[in-house]
Scaffold this motif. Structure first.
Motif, PDB file in Angstrom:
ATOM      1  N   GLN A 131      30.479  39.651  45.010  1.00  0.00           N
ATOM      2  CA  GLN A 131      31.536  40.558  44.548  1.00  0.00           C
ATOM      3  C   GLN A 131      30.907  41.865  44.062  1.00  0.00           C
ATOM      4  O   GLN A 131      29.708  41.942  43.783  1.00  0.00           O
ATOM      5  N   ASN A 132      31.738  42.901  43.946  1.00  0.00           N
ATOM      6  CA  ASN A 132      31.237  44.207  43.522  1.00  0.00           C
ATOM      7  C   ASN A 132      30.480  44.132  42.195  1.00  0.00           C
ATOM      8  O   ASN A 132      29.462  44.802  42.013  1.00  0.00           O
ATOM      9  N   SER A 133      30.972  43.315  41.262  1.00  0.00           N
ATOM     10  CA  SER A 133      30.284  43.206  39.965  1.00  0.00           C
ATOM     11  C   SER A 133      28.851  42.737  40.127  1.00  0.00           C
ATOM     12  O   SER A 133      27.951  43.195  39.403  1.00  0.00           O
ATOM     13  N   LYS A 175      25.791  45.078  38.873  1.00  0.00           N
ATOM     14  CA  LYS A 175      24.904  44.611  37.805  1.00  0.00           C
ATOM     15  C   LYS A 175      23.469  44.436  38.300  1.00  0.00           C
ATOM     16  O   LYS A 175      22.517  44.636  37.541  1.00  0.00           O
ATOM     17  N   ALA A 190      31.047  38.629  37.556  1.00  0.00           N
ATOM     18  CA  ALA A 190      32.083  39.054  36.620  1.00  0.00           C
ATOM     19  C   ALA A 190      32.472  37.887  35.720  1.00  0.00           C
ATOM     20  O   ALA A 190      32.577  36.740  36.164  1.00  0.00           O
ATOM     21  N   VAL A 203      34.258  49.349  39.002  1.00  0.00           N
ATOM     22  CA  VAL A 203      33.229  48.491  38.413  1.00  0.00           C
ATOM     23  C   VAL A 203      31.989  49.315  38.050  1.00  0.00           C
ATOM     24  O   VAL A 203      31.386  49.133  36.981  1.00  0.00           O
ATOM     25  N   ASP A 213      36.207  42.921  43.787  1.00  0.00           N
ATOM     26  CA  ASP A 213      36.419  41.991  42.673  1.00  0.00           C
ATOM     27  C   ASP A 213      37.843  41.463  42.658  1.00  0.00           C
ATOM     28  O   ASP A 213      38.084  40.325  42.241  1.00  0.00           O
ATOM     29  N   ASN A 219      32.517  51.432  34.903  1.00  0.00           N
ATOM     30  CA  ASN A 219      32.472  50.596  33.696  1.00  0.00           C
ATOM     31  C   ASN A 219      31.026  50.312  33.304  1.00  0.00           C
ATOM     32  O   ASN A 219      30.663  50.391  32.125  1.00  0.00           O
ATOM     33  N   PHE A 220      30.196  49.981  34.304  1.00  0.00           N
ATOM     34  CA  PHE A 220      28.787  49.682  33.996  1.00  0.00           C
ATOM     35  C   PHE A 220      28.062  50.930  33.519  1.00  0.00           C
ATOM     36  O   PHE A 220      27.371  50.909  32.486  1.00  0.00           O
ATOM     37  N   GLU A 254      36.375  39.939  32.389  1.00  0.00           N
ATOM     38  CA  GLU A 254      36.290  41.109  33.257  1.00  0.00           C
ATOM     39  C   GLU A 254      37.178  40.972  34.499  1.00  0.00           C
ATOM     40  O   GLU A 254      37.673  41.980  35.021  1.00  0.00           O
ATOM     41  N   ASN A 255      37.381  39.746  34.977  1.00  0.00           N
ATOM     42  CA  ASN A 255      38.045  39.558  36.260  1.00  0.00           C
ATOM     43  C   ASN A 255      38.735  38.190  36.288  1.00  0.00           C
ATOM     44  O   ASN A 255      38.221  37.239  36.854  1.00  0.00           O
ATOM     45  N   ASP A 311      37.648  49.767  44.273  1.00  0.00           N
ATOM     46  CA  ASP A 311      37.259  48.694  43.362  1.00  0.00           C
ATOM     47  C   ASP A 311      35.812  48.855  42.907  1.00  0.00           C
ATOM     48  O   ASP A 311      35.490  48.685  41.730  1.00  0.00           O
TER      49      ASP A 311
END
Length: 407
Positions: A147-149, A153, A397, A186, A130, A189-190, A401-402, A182
């Protein structure tokens, strides 16, 4: 016929001329390709090289770019220092019009710093962090890779639906480098926001091959879910050894590449994982790519192959649309958020504020061994995420968030 790793490493510059087209010697557009071909990310780099070669051949067979032949200059990026040095050489000595590729997030940042200084386009095809779309974003860097997000998700929705998050304890194994750190941030957080708690976590060296000490810790912790924030050959080794240990805790990954499951061997793939693309997508352009890749290389493409193939096609289309190779004009063209065929059911676009490709993703679930019919179709693909009635930005994101401020 399958191309050997040695054969891929043998050539650093490949001219991809179509025999039916006559080009002058100066009528060449050079594009540099950097990706790890050795080390723990090497199995993915091999797919990347094969796919971009195929894309280049198809571009030249269709007349090149604005009537000019495409020439690919291809190198092993190895590590951030080497990637930076080779990117600088591509730009300053070889006069490439763009650079495509990379998988390692730290190397992608090193390349981006070079191209931003030189005002040359870089399209990232495999680095997930991210931070590359946030604190480290660069005006001349775009991201075909999710991206990682987006990964978190996508698979997170599936895990919540399976009842594996709220009120549950998870144990995380995380690759010990920029991407993994990273991704862990993420993922935590999720999972925390969805009601999950940490049973344990370990950082895994990228050169580790023996997971037994960590699998013993998981057995003792007895989590409700094992989360693999791993990369490259780490995933293959983890899957093999998890099966050998006979552990029965549900498994999920927040980062994944199909080739790594294929490499684990028959009966060893398990759990739920996110991918940006897979070879069973039924969009006509996706299946045309699958047929062409399989015919040429004797195996279906996976998501890293999709990323490099798609990136080169998008770059060629942008150069055609802008009638040249000027980096800033291509940046502005992509920032227009025009819709593009990206070998999925829905068209995608580069989001202006962070240059992330907005696109569908997929949460795939391993099939029971009795249902596996061949070595490639080893998972149930699931529906595209976001759903058809949702914005493509639903899994990306947010600005909060980013945040990205271009340099």
């Amino acid at each position: 016929m399958q191309v050997s790793r040695r054969g891929l490493l043998a050539a650093s510059a490949i001219g991809l001329a179509a025999p039916s087209i006559s080009y002058g010697q100066s009528d060449v557009i050079r594009i540099g390709h950097l990706t790890p071909r050795t080390g723990f990310l090497g199995p993915l780099g091999e797919y990347a090289v094969q796919a971009i070669q195929l894309a280049g051949e198809e571009i030249n067979a269709a007349g090149g770019i604005n009537g000019k032949r495409l020439e690919l200059l291809m190198e092993d990026s190895v590590n951030p220092q080497t990637g930076s040095a080779k990117a600088e050489r591509f730009v300053q000595r070889d006069k490439v019009a763009a650079i495509v590729g990379e998988i390692n997030s730290a190397t992608a940042l090193a390349i981006a710093q070079v191209v931003n200084r030189e005002r040359v386009l870089f399209v990232n095809t495999g680095a997930n962090s991210d931070a590359l779309r946030g604190s480290d974003c660069q005006r001349f860097m775009f991201h075909v890779e999710g991206q990682n997000s987006m990964y978190v998700k996508t698979v997170g929705r599936a895990l919540v639906a399976k009842g594996l998050v709220r009120g549950k304890k998870y144990y995380a194994l995380t690759a010990d480098y920029a991407f993994g750190h990273d991704l862990l941030r993420v993922a935590k957080n999720f999972m925390g926001g969805a009601g999950g708690t940490v049973a344990g976590e370990d950082l895994i060296p990228t050169d580790l091959t023996d997971f037994s000490p960590f699998l013993l810790k998981i057995r003792q912790a007895r989590p409700d879910l094992v989360v693999a924030n791993l990369a490259g050959a780490q995933i293959t080794n983890f899957l093999k050894q998890y099966s050998e240990f006979g552990l029965r805790f549900p498994v999920a990954g927040f980062g994944f590449d199909t080739a790594l499951a294929w490499g684990a061997g028959e009966g060893n793939f398990l759990g739920t994982w996110p991918v940006m693309w897979h070879h069973m997508i039924q969009a006509p352009s996706a299946q045309a790519f699958v047929r062409a890749f399989t015919t040429k290389y004797g195996r279906p493409p996976e998501n890293q192959a999709w990323g490099d193939y798609t990136a080169l096609k998008l770059v060629a289309q942008a150069m055609t649309a802008t009638r040249g190779t000027d980096g800033m004009k291509i940046v502005e063209h992509f920032e227009g958020e025009g819709r593009m065929d990206i070998l999925k059911t829905r068209e995608g676009y580069f989001r202006k504020r962070d240059h992330q490709l907005m696109q569908e993703a997929y949460a795939v679930t391993a099939l029971p061994p009795a249902e596996v019919k061949n070595r490639w179709d080893i998972f149930s693909p699931g529906d595209a995420v976001p759903a058809a009635n949702e914005s493509l930005e639903a899994i990306a994101a947010t600005a909060e968030e980013n945040a990205c401020t271009f340099r």
